[in-house]
Design a protein around this motif. Structure first.
Motif, PDB file in Angstrom:
ATOM      1  N   ASN A   4      61.466  54.106  60.441  1.00 28.15           N
ATOM      2  CA  ASN A   4      60.319  54.197  61.323  1.00 28.15           C
ATOM      3  C   ASN A   4      60.627  55.009  62.576  1.00 28.15           C
ATOM      4  O   ASN A   4      59.794  55.169  63.451  1.00 28.15           O
ATOM      5  CB  ASN A   4      59.901  52.773  61.724  1.00 28.15           C
ATOM      6  N   LYS A 102      49.440  48.288  60.634  1.00 27.47           N
ATOM      7  CA  LYS A 102      50.765  48.163  61.225  1.00 27.47           C
ATOM      8  C   LYS A 102      51.240  46.718  61.108  1.00 27.47           C
ATOM      9  O   LYS A 102      50.434  45.796  60.952  1.00 27.47           O
ATOM     10  CB  LYS A 102      50.734  48.628  62.682  1.00 27.47           C
ATOM     11  N   ASP A 203      56.456  47.777  63.095  1.00 34.47           N
ATOM     12  CA  ASP A 203      55.799  48.530  64.169  1.00 34.47           C
ATOM     13  C   ASP A 203      55.839  47.799  65.501  1.00 34.47           C
ATOM     14  O   ASP A 203      55.303  48.311  66.491  1.00 34.47           O
ATOM     15  CB  ASP A 203      54.347  48.797  63.773  1.00 34.47           C
TER      16      ASP A 203
END
Length: 544
Positions: A4, A102, A203
């Motif tokens: 990420n 998310k 996230d």
């Protein structure tokens, strides 16, 4: 593993986002053991996506002895077998991201399980490498605890350990010893935990008990709190925890620098965190401190709208005024229900029309929003027998306080399936008889169901940037009508809500106003320029 790092995501994606909280034990069971799990979440993610939410917050799924149902972690970097595996978690991330959702996970950093290897080593001696990783203190000369700090779950916040001949601090269960954030190695280890999950693709985080991280290094007694200042924001009224002003056991200034360090870890990932501020006297002020200056937490929530007090129009204005005073540049995350409180349908005794009005109000507030699983179905609190309780909090204070199991019963998906589609096994908590007529599939087929209203309210929020990111001005109360203006980059939306069972009048300010939100039962101005509001009716107008 999902990577990420340095994504192209808008770093402000969290601002105004709608976040759906999943309590995994009670969401969907995929393997017939009666306990919801990660693959069950994967199965139901399309339903969550259909609501239009931006993110999910998943309550703890880490390895744990489950004395507090996952909020007592024994391994921060693995999945408890009852919930599945790391590969199953990767499937959650992959599926959610493919659906445009998310994923925030619930990090419990203030304390661990007493079965965590860190604590096992810490309690073994006074001179081992982790001896100072938890909060240890000598007894008073008479053998009593070091000070008067209480545990939220009842009794003193100190537990005697005969091996070290010292007390250790536990703000919750005795099996949940508090980490010592004054020890730099503890901070470093916890930041490494955050990096581990960020590298897997999360996230961001919901940070449990964010204001409990540090304690007063001098172990000073908390002062008493006058009876007139006590409330039930963070503990039930029967709990003597409410009788102290907790100025030394939590809310310490050293926490601000740790939150800056945590923010710095998240920044390269465009991740965000929402902190839980558990304080009955200074909750909104702490929220302001922790979200100020864009260098600590992106958002926090306090307990003003999670308490028993009904949010009448004057109360809504009072809370929002206090927030503006305490946090002029901060960012709240509003919620009416979660896994720790009585569901708000029952807590505030809401009629169906009142539930719709409050859902619309929630989507119009300045800040981000958390919805708790089943809230969109209008689930009331489940009534459980004492012998069905699993929550140690409720068992301790029964019957005056019945604990948190009533808001944690499994979701009802379909009336045609065993256990309403939650599990093919025996559910860990009973299926609630109060929920039988409120299943997802029944509401999907009913055009006027609350489920569809939530979808419309979320879509309305997304359709107006002023509601997601705009300022809030002109906060007023006229009788039981609360109103405010949301404005962003030239878009001006005026929102008014009749929070009562009686019709009301509302006077629009001068201007050319266009009625919007008809799908939410919005009322517009009549020929005389006033707005006539029915019981529990909003007025949503756009300035032309």
């Amino acid at each position: 593993m999902q990577q990420n790092l340095m994504t192209a995501t808008d770093p402000d994606w969290w601002r105004g986002a709608v976040i759906y909280q999943i309590y995994p034990r009670s969401f969907q069971d995929s393997n017939a053991d009666g306990i919801g799990d990660l693959l069950g979440i994967v199965e139901r993610l399309p339903y969550i996506a259909s609501l239009g939410v931006d993110a999910v917050w998943i309550s703890p799924f880490f390895t744990s002895p489950m004395k507090d149902f996952g909020y007592d972690v024994s391994d921060y970097c693995d999945v408890d077998p009852m919930f599945g595996s790391i590969a199953d978690f990767d499937a959650v991330i992959h599926t959610a991201h493919n659906l445009g959702i998310k994923v925030l996970i619930d990090l419990v950093l203030s304390h661990t399980s007493d079965q965590h290897p860190w604590f096992v080593e810490s309690r073994a001696s006074h001179d081992n490498p982790k001896a100072n990783w938890y909060v240890w203190a000598d007894a008073k000369p008479d053998g009593t605890p070091p000070n008067n700090w209480p545990s939220i779950f009842g009794g003193p916040a100190w537990q005697w350990d005969g091996g070290r001949m010292q007390y250790y601090l536990h703000n919750f269960l005795t099996s949940q010893p508090d980490l010592n954030f004054h020890e730099p190695q503890v901070q470093d280890a916890l930041l490494d935990v955050a990096r581990f999950w960020l590298d897997r693709g999360v996230d961001g985080f919901r940070l449990d008990t964010i204001n409990f991280y540090f304690h007063d290094a001098q172990f000073r007694d908390n002062p008493a709190l006058p009876p007139e200042e006590r409330n039930d924001y963070t503990a039930p009224t029967v709990n003597p925890y409410n009788w102290q002003n907790h100025i030394y056991s939590k809310n310490q200034p050293e926490n601000l620098e740790f939150l800056r360090r945590f923010r710095a870890v998240m920044e390269p990932y465009n991740a965000a965190a929402v902190g839980e501020v558990g304080d009955s006297q200074r909750g909104l002020q702490i929220l302001g401190e922790y979200t100020s200056n864009n260098d600590k937490m992106q958002m926090c929530y306090a307990f003003e709208f999670l308490a028993s007090a009904v949010p009448t129009a004057p109360r809504v204005k009072a809370v929002l005024d206090e927030l503006h005073e305490a946090a002029p540049d901060g960012w709240a995350c509003w919620a009416f229900s979660n896994h720790d409180v009585v569901r708000h349908i029952s807590r505030w005794s809401l009629s169906p029309s009142a539930a719709r009005c409050y859902a619309t109000l929630l989507m119009c507030l300045r800040g981000s929003v958390c919805l708790y699983q089943g809230e969109e179905l209008g689930l009331p609190e489940a009534e459980l027998r004492f012998e069905d309780l699993r929550d140690p909090y409720g068992i301790e204070f029964w019957p005056e306080f019945k604990g948190r199991d009533g808001c944690r019963t499994p979701i009802v998906w379909s009336p045609d399936l065993l256990n309403f589609g939650f599990s093919a096994g025996i559910p860990w908590l009973p299926m609630a008889r109060e929920h039988v007529s409120l299943t997802v599939s029944d509401q999907e087929r009913a055009p006027d169901a609350l489920l569809h209203h939530y979808r419309k309210a979320i879509a309305f929020r997304h359709a107006h940037r002023a509601l997601r990111a705009g300022d809030m001005t002109d906060l007023t109360v006229q009788g039981e009508v609360v109103s405010f203006v949301r404005e962003h980059e030239g878009e001006v939306v005026l929102c008014a809500f009749n929070l009562s069972h009686d019709p009301a009048e509302f006077t629009l300010p001068p201007g050319n106003w266009l009625t919007v939100g008809s799908e939410l039962n919005s009322s517009g101005p009549s020929e005389d320029g006033n707005v006539h509001l029915g019981p529990w009716q909003p007025c949503l107008v756009l300035k032309r």
